[in-house]
Design a protein around this motif. Sequence first.
Motif, PDB file in Angstrom:
ATOM      1  N   TYR A 150     -30.321 -63.876-138.566  1.00  0.00           N
ATOM      2  CA  TYR A 150     -29.216 -63.797-137.597  1.00  0.00           C
ATOM      3  C   TYR A 150     -29.670 -64.380-136.254  1.00  0.00           C
ATOM      4  CZ  TYR A 150     -25.162 -61.457-135.333  1.00  0.00           C
ATOM      5  OH  TYR A 150     -24.008 -61.172-134.658  1.00  0.00           O
ATOM      6  N   GLY A 151     -30.886 -64.063-135.858  1.00  0.00           N
ATOM      7  CA  GLY A 151     -31.419 -64.575-134.588  1.00  0.00           C
ATOM      8  C   GLY A 151     -31.526 -66.092-134.596  1.00  0.00           C
ATOM      9  N   VAL A 152     -32.011 -66.628-135.717  1.00  0.00           N
ATOM     10  CA  VAL A 152     -32.129 -68.087-135.826  1.00  0.00           C
ATOM     11  C   VAL A 152     -30.727 -68.705-135.777  1.00  0.00           C
ATOM     12  CG1 VAL A 152     -32.824 -69.992-137.336  1.00  0.00           C
ATOM     13  CG2 VAL A 152     -34.322 -68.002-137.062  1.00  0.00           C
ATOM     14  N   ALA A 153     -29.772 -68.076-136.474  1.00  0.00           N
ATOM     15  CA  ALA A 153     -28.400 -68.593-136.466  1.00  0.00           C
ATOM     16  C   ALA A 153     -27.822 -68.561-135.054  1.00  0.00           C
ATOM     17  CB  ALA A 153     -27.520 -67.771-137.420  1.00  0.00           C
ATOM     18  N   CYS A 154     -27.998 -67.430-134.351  1.00  0.00           N
ATOM     19  CA  CYS A 154     -27.456 -67.308-132.991  1.00  0.00           C
ATOM     20  C   CYS A 154     -28.078 -68.350-132.062  1.00  0.00           C
ATOM     21  CB  CYS A 154     -27.727 -65.906-132.439  1.00  0.00           C
ATOM     22  SG  CYS A 154     -26.651 -64.641-133.136  1.00  0.00           S
ATOM     23  N   GLY A 155     -29.396 -68.516-132.151  1.00  0.00           N
ATOM     24  CA  GLY A 155     -30.082 -69.490-131.297  1.00  0.00           C
ATOM     25  C   GLY A 155     -29.601 -70.902-131.597  1.00  0.00           C
ATOM     26  N   MET A 157     -31.340 -61.190-128.261  1.00  0.00           N
ATOM     27  CA  MET A 157     -32.118 -60.722-129.416  1.00  0.00           C
ATOM     28  C   MET A 157     -33.406 -60.068-128.947  1.00  0.00           C
ATOM     29  SD  MET A 157     -33.156 -64.451-130.978  1.00  0.00           S
ATOM     30  CE  MET A 157     -31.519 -65.140-130.731  1.00  0.00           C
ATOM     31  N   TYR A 158     -34.093 -59.463-129.914  1.00  0.00           N
ATOM     32  CA  TYR A 158     -35.359 -58.792-129.643  1.00  0.00           C
ATOM     33  C   TYR A 158     -36.451 -59.850-129.471  1.00  0.00           C
ATOM     34  CZ  TYR A 158     -39.323 -55.638-130.514  1.00  0.00           C
ATOM     35  OH  TYR A 158     -40.489 -54.923-130.418  1.00  0.00           O
ATOM     36  N   VAL A 159     -37.402 -59.568-128.616  1.00  0.00           N
ATOM     37  CA  VAL A 159     -38.376 -60.587-128.223  1.00  0.00           C
ATOM     38  C   VAL A 159     -39.223 -61.093-129.406  1.00  0.00           C
ATOM     39  CG1 VAL A 159     -40.145 -58.914-127.506  1.00  0.00           C
ATOM     40  CG2 VAL A 159     -40.030 -61.154-126.380  1.00  0.00           C
ATOM     41  N   GLU A 160     -39.354 -60.289-130.484  1.00  0.00           N
ATOM     42  CA  GLU A 160     -40.144 -60.754-131.640  1.00  0.00           C
ATOM     43  C   GLU A 160     -39.301 -61.504-132.671  1.00  0.00           C
ATOM     44  OE1 GLU A 160     -42.557 -57.785-133.526  1.00  0.00           O
ATOM     45  OE2 GLU A 160     -43.835 -57.526-131.787  1.00  0.00           O
ATOM     46  N   ASN A 161     -38.006 -61.620-132.433  1.00  0.00           N
ATOM     47  CA  ASN A 161     -37.154 -62.354-133.375  1.00  0.00           C
ATOM     48  C   ASN A 161     -37.612 -63.827-133.428  1.00  0.00           C
ATOM     49  OD1 ASN A 161     -34.852 -63.796-134.519  1.00  0.00           O
ATOM     50  ND2 ASN A 161     -33.732 -61.874-134.218  1.00  0.00           N
ATOM     51  N   PRO A 162     -37.750 -64.421-134.631  1.00  0.00           N
ATOM     52  CA  PRO A 162     -38.202 -65.823-134.688  1.00  0.00           C
ATOM     53  C   PRO A 162     -37.284 -66.776-133.933  1.00  0.00           C
ATOM     54  CG  PRO A 162     -37.526 -65.024-136.875  1.00  0.00           C
ATOM     55  CD  PRO A 162     -37.574 -63.832-135.966  1.00  0.00           C
ATOM     56  N   GLY A 163     -36.014 -66.373-133.723  1.00  0.00           N
ATOM     57  CA  GLY A 163     -35.091 -67.214-132.963  1.00  0.00           C
ATOM     58  C   GLY A 163     -35.546 -67.417-131.521  1.00  0.00           C
ATOM     59  N   VAL A 164     -36.379 -66.502-131.011  1.00  0.00           N
ATOM     60  CA  VAL A 164     -36.815 -66.596-129.612  1.00  0.00           C
ATOM     61  C   VAL A 164     -37.719 -67.807-129.419  1.00  0.00           C
ATOM     62  CG1 VAL A 164     -38.185 -65.488-127.810  1.00  0.00           C
ATOM     63  CG2 VAL A 164     -36.546 -64.139-129.134  1.00  0.00           C
ATOM     64  N   ASP A 165     -38.766 -67.910-130.238  1.00  0.00           N
ATOM     65  CA  ASP A 165     -39.682 -69.043-130.098  1.00  0.00           C
ATOM     66  C   ASP A 165     -38.955 -70.363-130.281  1.00  0.00           C
ATOM     67  OD1 ASP A 165     -41.882 -67.674-129.464  1.00  0.00           O
ATOM     68  OD2 ASP A 165     -42.945 -67.956-131.377  1.00  0.00           O
ATOM     69  N   MET A 166     -37.942 -70.342-131.155  1.00  0.00           N
ATOM     70  CA  MET A 166     -37.282 -71.600-131.472  1.00  0.00           C
ATOM     71  C   MET A 166     -36.278 -72.036-130.398  1.00  0.00           C
ATOM     72  SD  MET A 166     -36.805 -70.650-135.497  1.00  0.00           S
ATOM     73  CE  MET A 166     -35.879 -72.058-136.043  1.00  0.00           C
ATOM     74  N   TYR A 167     -35.613 -71.068-129.740  1.00  0.00           N
ATOM     75  CA  TYR A 167     -34.487 -71.459-128.884  1.00  0.00           C
ATOM     76  C   TYR A 167     -34.488 -70.921-127.454  1.00  0.00           C
ATOM     77  CZ  TYR A 167     -32.538 -73.507-133.054  1.00  0.00           C
ATOM     78  OH  TYR A 167     -32.357 -74.291-134.154  1.00  0.00           O
ATOM     79  N   ALA A 168     -35.491 -70.103-127.085  1.00  0.00           N
ATOM     80  CA  ALA A 168     -35.447 -69.492-125.748  1.00  0.00           C
ATOM     81  C   ALA A 168     -35.436 -70.538-124.636  1.00  0.00           C
ATOM     82  CB  ALA A 168     -36.608 -68.524-125.567  1.00  0.00           C
ATOM     83  N   SER A 169     -35.978 -71.710-124.910  1.00  0.00           N
ATOM     84  CA  SER A 169     -36.019 -72.722-123.854  1.00  0.00           C
ATOM     85  C   SER A 169     -34.723 -73.530-123.820  1.00  0.00           C
ATOM     86  CB  SER A 169     -37.206 -73.660-124.080  1.00  0.00           C
ATOM     87  OG  SER A 169     -37.034 -74.360-125.283  1.00  0.00           O
ATOM     88  N   LYS A 170     -33.845 -73.326-124.818  1.00  0.00           N
ATOM     89  CA  LYS A 170     -32.646 -74.161-124.894  1.00  0.00           C
ATOM     90  C   LYS A 170     -31.378 -73.446-124.446  1.00  0.00           C
ATOM     91  CE  LYS A 170     -34.375 -77.125-128.565  1.00  0.00           C
ATOM     92  NZ  LYS A 170     -35.509 -76.383-129.152  1.00  0.00           N
ATOM     93  N   VAL A 171     -31.378 -72.113-124.559  1.00  0.00           N
ATOM     94  CA  VAL A 171     -30.163 -71.385-124.238  1.00  0.00           C
ATOM     95  C   VAL A 171     -30.561 -70.016-123.666  1.00  0.00           C
ATOM     96  CG1 VAL A 171     -29.914 -70.379-126.561  1.00  0.00           C
ATOM     97  CG2 VAL A 171     -27.888 -70.729-125.156  1.00  0.00           C
TER      98      VAL A 171
END
Lengths: 350, 77
Positions: A96-101, A119-133
């Motif tokens: 879900y985190g990857v999808a949201c990011g 999302m929660y800071v350990e969600n894999p979506g964070v590393d992938m998208y935190a710099s984009k959105v």
Amino acid sequence: MSKIKVVHYINQFFANIGGEEKADYPAEKRPGEVVGPGMAFNAAFGDEAEIIGTIVCGDTYFNENVDKATADILEMVKEMQPDLFIAGPAFNAGRYGVACGTIASAVQEKLGIPSLTGMYVENPGVDMYASKVYMVSTKNSAAGMRDAVKKMAPLALKLAKGEAIGASCEEGYIPNGVRVNFFEEERGSKRAVDMLLKKLAGKAYTTEYPMPAFDRVAPNPAVKDLSKAKIALVTSGGIVPKGNPDHIESSSASKFGEYDITGVTDLTADTYETAHGGYDPVYANADADRVLPVDVMRDLEKEGVIGELHNKYYATVGNGTAVASAKAYAAEIAKRLIADGVDAVILTST
Amino acid sequence: MVKEIERAGLPVVHICTVTPISMTVGANRIVPAIAIPHPLGNPALNHEEEKKLRRKLVEKALRALTTEVEDQTIFED
């Protein structure tokens, strides 16, 4: 002034469609509908904004069809013409985190509509998208919904109105790597000495420049001769002997299991199953070789392609499991594998 | 988990469907799988064909283990 128009993206679970058995639900547009967490957002927006439509997509569907799902959802958002796009929050749900990011950054980049997720800071979506959105830092489970909405709603309004966004520690988003110049009231030397004094006194202090955590491990040399190698199977997909003797939890696993497969040539519906609560278990329960390929490894062993399949395999459930736990389990598993003379590992994930 | 096993000194190949996550967690040898709930299978196939498909994936994983890599590598074919 008219209200800011918001489109909200959620997964099948928060849309009340179903759990993992419905995770392959394709993207769906629901104009005019406010669903699940959308109600909390609407309440928090007050008179300033309202959700004009919701987009629902299954987590597995999104991740297995990233390009198509992204394109379809972009089209849906475009048709509804919102001023703002919100995805999630996803808490610690990985897919879900990857999808949201993915979708929030795509809407922002491709359609030019301000977007926000959480999302929660350990969600894999964070590393992938935190710099984009912009991504609000949430708790690790849906129990943190109220807190998440309380932080996301005001930030979302600011984004929609084009107001200046403050530092991550003020606004509650996950640091995105953007640095802004400003004048501090106190000069650097004084701040450094203050920090040092706090450190010496064992008090809490906040660094002004956190060191980046580059935690990469260099690849080990390749296996030279497969026909002499002892290979072990490890999985985060929760494959356990039928009945789950160690009671590995379906999410946030507190342990891993070590299972003897001496003489086992095939995992069957009568002998093995999955303990994992983060994917539809039907296929793995029917034939666990689909996650842990014991049958094929035994064939390859018999044919002499590999030297030996290690007679123990290791399993845990990688569903919402803390990174620190996974790290500790794997370190212990590796120790045991090395002690048993294993040469290489195949690790499968769902 | 992949990274910790690698850190301990064992070459490891990660078979998984969402390869961007595998890249993020730091796996070095990555083999893309079939689908999230059945990474090494496809229930739409008959048993024999499905096993053949699984064998191909496992063979690809073994090839990854016998291939020297310097950086994170996804073994597409």
